[in-house]
Design an enzyme around this catalytic site. Structure first.
Site, PDB file in Angstrom:
ATOM      1  N   ARG A   1      -1.977  -5.632  -8.644  1.00  0.00           N
ATOM      2  CA  ARG A   1      -0.827  -6.485  -8.379  1.00  0.00           C
ATOM      3  C   ARG A   1      -0.614  -7.505  -9.482  1.00  0.00           C
ATOM      4  O   ARG A   1       0.482  -7.748  -9.919  1.00  0.00           O
ATOM      5  CB  ARG A   1      -1.005  -7.225  -7.048  1.00  0.00           C
ATOM      6  CG  ARG A   1      -0.748  -6.360  -5.865  1.00  0.00           C
ATOM      7  CD  ARG A   1      -1.398  -6.923  -4.647  1.00  0.00           C
ATOM      8  NE  ARG A   1      -2.847  -6.810  -4.744  1.00  0.00           N
ATOM      9  CZ  ARG A   1      -3.682  -7.083  -3.770  1.00  0.00           C
ATOM     10  NH1 ARG A   1      -3.217  -7.533  -2.632  1.00  0.00           N
ATOM     11  NH2 ARG A   1      -4.977  -6.932  -3.929  1.00  0.00           N
TER      12      ARG A   1
ATOM     13  N   SER B   1      -3.115  -7.764   2.901  1.00  0.00           N
ATOM     14  CA  SER B   1      -3.303  -7.659   4.352  1.00  0.00           C
ATOM     15  C   SER B   1      -3.661  -9.013   4.957  1.00  0.00           C
ATOM     16  O   SER B   1      -3.259  -9.325   6.084  1.00  0.00           O
ATOM     17  CB  SER B   1      -4.400  -6.641   4.669  1.00  0.00           C
ATOM     18  OG  SER B   1      -4.047  -5.374   4.159  1.00  0.00           O
TER      19      SER B   1
ATOM     20  N   HIS C   1       0.840  -1.204   0.000  1.00  0.00           N
ATOM     21  CA  HIS C   1       0.000   0.000   0.000  1.00  0.00           C
ATOM     22  C   HIS C   1       0.876   1.254   0.000  1.00  0.00           C
ATOM     23  O   HIS C   1       0.605   2.220  -0.716  1.00  0.00           O
ATOM     24  CB  HIS C   1      -0.881   0.051   1.251  1.00  0.00           C
ATOM     25  CG  HIS C   1      -1.949  -1.006   1.348  1.00  0.00           C
ATOM     26  ND1 HIS C   1      -2.110  -1.796   2.467  1.00  0.00           N
ATOM     27  CD2 HIS C   1      -2.916  -1.378   0.475  1.00  0.00           C
ATOM     28  CE1 HIS C   1      -3.140  -2.613   2.270  1.00  0.00           C
ATOM     29  NE2 HIS C   1      -3.646  -2.398   1.069  1.00  0.00           N
TER      30      HIS C   1
ATOM     31  N   LYS D   1     -16.168  -8.251   5.117  1.00  0.00           N
ATOM     32  CA  LYS D   1     -15.086  -8.705   6.007  1.00  0.00           C
ATOM     33  C   LYS D   1     -15.234  -8.060   7.376  1.00  0.00           C
ATOM     34  O   LYS D   1     -15.619  -6.898   7.475  1.00  0.00           O
ATOM     35  CB  LYS D   1     -13.710  -8.289   5.453  1.00  0.00           C
ATOM     36  CG  LYS D   1     -13.400  -8.760   4.038  1.00  0.00           C
ATOM     37  CD  LYS D   1     -12.017  -8.223   3.630  1.00  0.00           C
ATOM     38  CE  LYS D   1     -11.798  -8.231   2.126  1.00  0.00           C
ATOM     39  NZ  LYS D   1     -10.688  -7.363   1.703  1.00  0.00           N
TER      40      LYS D   1
HETATM   41  P1  ADP Z   1      -9.919  -3.405  -0.573  1.00  0.00           P
HETATM   42  O1  ADP Z   1     -10.520  -4.339   0.451  1.00  0.00           O
HETATM   43  O2  ADP Z   1     -10.763  -2.220  -0.906  1.00  0.00           O
HETATM   44  O3  ADP Z   1      -9.349  -4.090  -1.795  1.00  0.00           O
HETATM   45  P2  ADP Z   1      -7.253  -3.238   0.404  1.00  0.00           P
HETATM   46  O4  ADP Z   1      -6.774  -2.586   1.634  1.00  0.00           O
HETATM   47  O5  ADP Z   1      -7.160  -4.731   0.336  1.00  0.00           O
HETATM   48  O6  ADP Z   1      -8.721  -2.748   0.195  1.00  0.00           O
HETATM   49  O7  ADP Z   1      -6.512  -2.638  -0.856  1.00  0.00           O
HETATM   50  C1  ADP Z   1      -6.614  -1.290  -1.193  1.00  0.00           C
HETATM   51  C2  ADP Z   1      -5.973  -1.066  -2.532  1.00  0.00           C
HETATM   52  O8  ADP Z   1      -4.592  -1.359  -2.455  1.00  0.00           O
HETATM   53  C3  ADP Z   1      -6.496  -1.936  -3.652  1.00  0.00           C
HETATM   54  O9  ADP Z   1      -6.475  -1.173  -4.838  1.00  0.00           O
HETATM   55  C4  ADP Z   1      -5.512  -3.060  -3.740  1.00  0.00           C
HETATM   56  O10 ADP Z   1      -5.452  -3.615  -5.043  1.00  0.00           O
HETATM   57  C5  ADP Z   1      -4.242  -2.328  -3.424  1.00  0.00           C
HETATM   58  N1  ADP Z   1      -3.211  -3.188  -2.849  1.00  0.00           N
HETATM   59  C6  ADP Z   1      -3.325  -4.062  -1.833  1.00  0.00           C
HETATM   60  N2  ADP Z   1      -2.170  -4.693  -1.581  1.00  0.00           N
HETATM   61  C7  ADP Z   1      -1.283  -4.215  -2.489  1.00  0.00           C
HETATM   62  C8  ADP Z   1       0.078  -4.491  -2.793  1.00  0.00           C
HETATM   63  N3  ADP Z   1       0.785  -5.423  -2.142  1.00  0.00           N
HETATM   64  N4  ADP Z   1       0.645  -3.805  -3.792  1.00  0.00           N
HETATM   65  C9  ADP Z   1      -0.076  -2.899  -4.477  1.00  0.00           C
HETATM   66  N5  ADP Z   1      -1.343  -2.599  -4.279  1.00  0.00           N
HETATM   67  C10 ADP Z   1      -1.964  -3.244  -3.295  1.00  0.00           C
END
Ligand code: ADP
Length: 164
Positions: free
Chosen positions: A94, A132, A21, A45
């Protein structure tokens, strides 16, 4: 944060924020005048960390990035984006597995707010496997998460799982 220039919203659950992130936030900072990390709760979730805890963790991690703000929001992302007068929504891509869902959401969001553009940014390859959920799994069983999350986030994870 000043109130001029192009504002991008980077929305997500961030439960918790990871180095992946943060890689995306840094790329957004390089492209846009201001970035708001929008912290929301995915209805599907149950989060490990409360919205307040997630906001505080992100604030700590971005404290050196002066153009970044962190805000919690409920309801539709596009309503939040309009209220903030954002012109861009940033999402991380990703791998191809992210694409279908993200594509659908971006098209729906465009129907909801046609002037707000969704922009996809790719993190460094070393973060493509990271999310996460996997961080929480490793932390739960007391595995080494120091290369996945900022130090203070790692400590909070250890406390949550009682490994302190
Ligand atoms: P959501 O539940 O809305 O997907 P996340 O916190 O899982 O929220 O992810 C928020 C954003 O960050 C999304 O666009 C996701 O694709 C991106 N993201 C999550 N992990 C990574 C990572 N390791 N590298 C790049 N982008 C990521």
């Amino acid at each position: 944060m000043s109130n001029v220039g192009k504002l991008a919203i980077y929305p997500g659950t961030f439960d918790p924020i990871t180095n992946g992130h943060l890689d995306i936030i840094q790329r957004a900072v390089n492209l846009f005048d201001r970035v708001i990390v929008g912290v929301t709760t995915n209805l599907a979730k149950t989060p490990l960390f409360s919205a307040e805890e997630r906001v505080a963790m992100i604030q700590n991690s971005v404290s050196k990035m002066s153009s970044v703000g962190v805000e919690n929001f409920d309801g539709l992302l596009m309503d939040f984006a309009k209220k903030k007068e954002a012109s861009v929504v940033v999402r991380g891509l990703r791998a191809i597995t992210d694409f279908e869902f993200e594509f659908q959401m971006a098209l729906v969001n465009r129907r909801l707010a046609k002037n707000i553009v969704t922009v996809f940014l790719m993190p460094h390859e070393k973060y493509t496997y990271l999310n996460s959920t996997i961080v929480k799994e490793v932390a739960k069983f007391n595995g080494d998460i120091q290369s996945f999350v900022p130090k203070d986030v790692g400590e909070l994870l250890r406390k949550k799982y009682d490994h302190s």
